[in-house]
Enzyme design. Structure first.
Site, PDB file in Angstrom:
ATOM      1  N   GLY A 159      15.789   0.714  -3.571  1.00  0.00           N
ATOM      2  CA  GLY A 159      16.276   1.923  -2.895  1.00  0.00           C
ATOM      3  C   GLY A 159      17.484   1.612  -2.028  1.00  0.00           C
ATOM      4  O   GLY A 159      18.497   2.328  -2.069  1.00  0.00           O
TER       5      GLY A 159
ATOM      6  N   ASP B 278      11.391  -5.704  -4.551  1.00  0.00           N
ATOM      7  CA  ASP B 278      11.683  -4.799  -3.435  1.00  0.00           C
ATOM      8  C   ASP B 278      13.187  -4.705  -3.182  1.00  0.00           C
ATOM      9  O   ASP B 278      13.931  -5.657  -3.422  1.00  0.00           O
ATOM     10  CB  ASP B 278      10.970  -5.335  -2.180  1.00  0.00           C
ATOM     11  CG  ASP B 278      10.876  -4.274  -1.101  1.00  0.00           C
ATOM     12  OD1 ASP B 278      11.146  -3.097  -1.386  1.00  0.00           O
ATOM     13  OD2 ASP B 278      10.535  -4.628   0.040  1.00  0.00           O
TER      14      ASP B 278
ATOM     15  N   THR C 227      -0.666   1.408  -5.823  1.00  0.00           N
ATOM     16  CA  THR C 227      -1.530   2.585  -5.660  1.00  0.00           C
ATOM     17  C   THR C 227      -0.997   3.461  -4.515  1.00  0.00           C
ATOM     18  O   THR C 227      -1.311   4.642  -4.456  1.00  0.00           O
ATOM     19  CB  THR C 227      -2.979   2.145  -5.353  1.00  0.00           C
ATOM     20  OG1 THR C 227      -2.940   1.074  -4.408  1.00  0.00           O
ATOM     21  CG2 THR C 227      -3.693   1.674  -6.600  1.00  0.00           C
TER      22      THR C 227
ATOM     23  N   ARG D 151       5.401   8.578  -2.641  1.00  0.00           N
ATOM     24  CA  ARG D 151       6.863   8.787  -2.625  1.00  0.00           C
ATOM     25  C   ARG D 151       7.213  10.186  -3.146  1.00  0.00           C
ATOM     26  O   ARG D 151       6.386  10.823  -3.807  1.00  0.00           O
ATOM     27  CB  ARG D 151       7.519   7.720  -3.513  1.00  0.00           C
ATOM     28  CG  ARG D 151       7.356   6.356  -2.918  1.00  0.00           C
ATOM     29  CD  ARG D 151       8.162   5.328  -3.647  1.00  0.00           C
ATOM     30  NE  ARG D 151       8.042   4.070  -2.920  1.00  0.00           N
ATOM     31  CZ  ARG D 151       8.989   3.159  -2.839  1.00  0.00           C
ATOM     32  NH1 ARG D 151      10.126   3.320  -3.436  1.00  0.00           N
ATOM     33  NH2 ARG D 151       8.788   2.067  -2.140  1.00  0.00           N
TER      34      ARG D 151
ATOM     35  N   ARG E 242      18.243   6.850  -5.634  1.00  0.00           N
ATOM     36  CA  ARG E 242      17.310   5.711  -5.614  1.00  0.00           C
ATOM     37  C   ARG E 242      16.899   5.288  -7.028  1.00  0.00           C
ATOM     38  O   ARG E 242      16.701   4.103  -7.302  1.00  0.00           O
ATOM     39  CB  ARG E 242      16.075   6.077  -4.800  1.00  0.00           C
ATOM     40  CG  ARG E 242      16.335   6.219  -3.311  1.00  0.00           C
ATOM     41  CD  ARG E 242      15.079   6.668  -2.585  1.00  0.00           C
ATOM     42  NE  ARG E 242      13.987   5.725  -2.746  1.00  0.00           N
ATOM     43  CZ  ARG E 242      13.822   4.617  -2.017  1.00  0.00           C
ATOM     44  NH1 ARG E 242      14.672   4.344  -1.049  1.00  0.00           N
ATOM     45  NH2 ARG E 242      12.808   3.810  -2.229  1.00  0.00           N
TER      46      ARG E 242
ATOM     47  N   ASN F  40       2.329   3.875  -3.923  1.00  0.00           N
ATOM     48  CA  ASN F  40       3.646   4.429  -4.270  1.00  0.00           C
ATOM     49  C   ASN F  40       3.606   5.888  -4.731  1.00  0.00           C
ATOM     50  O   ASN F  40       4.645   6.555  -4.800  1.00  0.00           O
ATOM     51  CB  ASN F  40       4.338   3.586  -5.354  1.00  0.00           C
ATOM     52  CG  ASN F  40       4.901   2.279  -4.845  1.00  0.00           C
ATOM     53  OD1 ASN F  40       5.009   1.307  -5.587  1.00  0.00           O
ATOM     54  ND2 ASN F  40       5.269   2.233  -3.565  1.00  0.00           N
TER      55      ASN F  40
ATOM     56  N   GLU G 143       2.059 -20.246  -2.197  1.00  0.00           N
ATOM     57  CA  GLU G 143       3.210 -20.459  -1.319  1.00  0.00           C
ATOM     58  C   GLU G 143       4.005 -19.157  -1.298  1.00  0.00           C
ATOM     59  O   GLU G 143       4.196 -18.520  -2.343  1.00  0.00           O
ATOM     60  CB  GLU G 143       4.109 -21.573  -1.875  1.00  0.00           C
ATOM     61  CG  GLU G 143       3.448 -22.943  -1.916  1.00  0.00           C
ATOM     62  CD  GLU G 143       3.156 -23.489  -0.529  1.00  0.00           C
ATOM     63  OE1 GLU G 143       3.943 -23.213   0.402  1.00  0.00           O
ATOM     64  OE2 GLU G 143       2.133 -24.177  -0.368  1.00  0.00           O
TER      65      GLU G 143
ATOM     66  N   ARG H 212       9.169 -12.568  -2.509  1.00  0.00           N
ATOM     67  CA  ARG H 212       9.509 -11.193  -2.086  1.00  0.00           C
ATOM     68  C   ARG H 212      10.952 -11.161  -1.589  1.00  0.00           C
ATOM     69  O   ARG H 212      11.276 -11.720  -0.538  1.00  0.00           O
ATOM     70  CB  ARG H 212       8.583 -10.698  -0.980  1.00  0.00           C
ATOM     71  CG  ARG H 212       8.941  -9.263  -0.602  1.00  0.00           C
ATOM     72  CD  ARG H 212       7.906  -8.564   0.229  1.00  0.00           C
ATOM     73  NE  ARG H 212       8.193  -7.135   0.234  1.00  0.00           N
ATOM     74  CZ  ARG H 212       7.325  -6.178   0.501  1.00  0.00           C
ATOM     75  NH1 ARG H 212       6.092  -6.482   0.800  1.00  0.00           N
ATOM     76  NH2 ARG H 212       7.675  -4.923   0.473  1.00  0.00           N
TER      77      ARG H 212
ATOM     78  N   SER I 209       1.921  -6.500   1.091  1.00  0.00           N
ATOM     79  CA  SER I 209       1.792  -5.108   0.636  1.00  0.00           C
ATOM     80  C   SER I 209       0.731  -4.923  -0.454  1.00  0.00           C
ATOM     81  O   SER I 209       1.006  -4.291  -1.487  1.00  0.00           O
ATOM     82  CB  SER I 209       3.143  -4.580   0.135  1.00  0.00           C
ATOM     83  OG  SER I 209       4.104  -4.640   1.145  1.00  0.00           O
TER      84      SER I 209
HETATM   85  C1  FPP Z   1      10.483  -1.256  -4.428  1.00  0.00           C
HETATM   86  O1  FPP Z   1      11.786  -1.008  -3.945  1.00  0.00           O
HETATM   87  C2  FPP Z   1      10.426  -0.931  -5.841  1.00  0.00           C
HETATM   88  C3  FPP Z   1       9.533  -0.073  -6.401  1.00  0.00           C
HETATM   89  C4  FPP Z   1       8.464   0.614  -5.645  1.00  0.00           C
HETATM   90  C5  FPP Z   1       9.579   0.255  -7.830  1.00  0.00           C
HETATM   91  C6  FPP Z   1       9.940  -0.903  -8.715  1.00  0.00           C
HETATM   92  C7  FPP Z   1       9.918  -0.428 -10.088  1.00  0.00           C
HETATM   93  C8  FPP Z   1      10.782  -0.810 -11.019  1.00  0.00           C
HETATM   94  C9  FPP Z   1      11.867  -1.798 -10.839  1.00  0.00           C
HETATM   95  C10 FPP Z   1      10.615  -0.240 -12.380  1.00  0.00           C
HETATM   96  C11 FPP Z   1       9.729  -1.179 -13.095  1.00  0.00           C
HETATM   97  C12 FPP Z   1       9.689  -0.947 -14.501  1.00  0.00           C
HETATM   98  C13 FPP Z   1       9.505  -1.946 -15.402  1.00  0.00           C
HETATM   99  C14 FPP Z   1       9.488  -1.576 -16.803  1.00  0.00           C
HETATM  100  C15 FPP Z   1       9.320  -3.353 -15.013  1.00  0.00           C
HETATM  101  P1  FPP Z   1      11.994   0.154  -2.895  1.00  0.00           P
HETATM  102  O2  FPP Z   1      12.205   1.416  -3.624  1.00  0.00           O
HETATM  103  O3  FPP Z   1      10.835   0.190  -1.943  1.00  0.00           O
HETATM  104  O4  FPP Z   1      13.293  -0.299  -2.181  1.00  0.00           O
HETATM  105  P2  FPP Z   1      13.669  -0.041  -0.657  1.00  0.00           P
HETATM  106  O5  FPP Z   1      12.669  -0.790   0.166  1.00  0.00           O
HETATM  107  O6  FPP Z   1      15.046  -0.590  -0.551  1.00  0.00           O
HETATM  108  O7  FPP Z   1      13.611   1.453  -0.441  1.00  0.00           O
END
Ligand code: FPP
Length: 252
Positions: free
Chosen positions: A19, A16, A62, A67, A29, A64, A209, A190, A198
């Site tokens: 963004g 997390d 599921t 967005r 992002r 996401n 833990e 996290r 989530s």
């Molecule tokens: C959450 O951060 C992140 C995601 C929903 C996407 C994570 C996906 C990747 C890193 C790509 C994965 C690909 C591979 C190959 C492992 P957020 O966007 O919710 O961040 P924010 O809370 O700061 O907006």
């Protein structure tokens, strides 16, 4: 590299903060997600080198899909790129200490593009060394949906007379989870300051833990994992009992 008295057998990681990381730098992002993939690779390699047998990274839930379309497309493009790179650099990939599996609703006909499903199933099937650290990437994954799927599977077995409903056990349900056969996560990490699961590994994390940090995922380093592992090794895991060793069945 640090040595720990007790290492988790399975770590779940919610990637997390991508963004916010991008926003802080005035970037789109998608750049945060791109940086997040690099960290995913570094942390997988480091955890595998430490001897952790199993990791699960929450890459796309599921939920996401809600967005903006451009962001969803950018994340799908990252999956595609990562799969293509694995394919193009197969020998190098085979030298890594971990092998990748994908978990989540990846049935053809669902929302995940078919070419991605084909590529990822092909990668899984080609992996030669089955003894490496397993790295699950959760894509189109939801913990409730996973439990529902396992319950449907048990119900179908019961309907066919293969299981008696009153005898359906935890093991029967676990056999229908995407992580069947893997140890339950004993540590969930996290970053980015949010204090919730989530919909991640809901059944499996019953006794995990939880470890939270304010670091945004693209800034997460091997040292942050060390800190989590040090913390984990100091915790006294009681599994609902008053001391160790853990009882064979879980209870409050
Ligand atoms: C959450 O951060 C992140 C995601 C929903 C996407 C994570 C996906 C990747 C890193 C790509 C994965 C690909 C591979 C190959 C492992 P957020 O966007 O919710 O961040 P924010 O809370 O700061 O907006």
């Amino acid at each position: 590299m640090a040595a720990y008295p007790s290492l988790p057998q399975h770590i779940g990681i919610i990637m997390d903060g991508n963004g916010r990381w991008a926003k802080q730098r005035g970037l789109p992002r998608a750049e945060g997600h791109k940086a997040g993939v690099k960290v995913f690779e570094r942390i997988s390699e480091y955890a595998a080198a430490l001897g952790i047998p199993c990791l699960t990274f929450y890459a796309f839930s599921t939920e996401n899909w809600q967005r903006p379309a451009a962001e969803v497309q950018a994340i799908m493009a990252l999956f595609r790129r990562q799969l293509d790179e694995m394919e193009a650099r197969w020998e190098e990939n085979e030298r890594k200490r971990f092998r990748i599996r994908y978990i989540g609703d990846l049935e053809p006909g669902g929302p995940v593009p078919e070419d991605i499903i084909r590529k990822l199933r092909d990668m899984e099937a080609r992996a030669r060394d089955k003894d490496k650290t397993i790295v699950n990437i959760a894509v189109n994954y939801g913990g409730r949906q996973e439990i529902l799927r396992a319950a449907r599977r048990a119900a179908a077995l019961a309907a066919h007379g293969a299981l008696r409903p009153e005898e359906i056990s935890e093991a029967d349900l676990e056999a229908g989870l995407y992580t069947a056969g893997q140890p339950a996560p004993d540590l969930i990490i996290r970053p980015s300051g949010e204090l919730r699961l989530s919909n991640f590994l809901l059944w499996q994390s019953a006794y995990a833990e939880l470890w939270f940090s304010d670091v945004l995922w693209p800034d997460f380093t091997e040292r942050d994992l060390d800190t989590a592992l040090e913390d984990f090794s100091r915790r006294h895991r009681r599994f609902g009992d008053i001391g160790d060793p853990p009882p064979s069945s879980l209870s409050f």
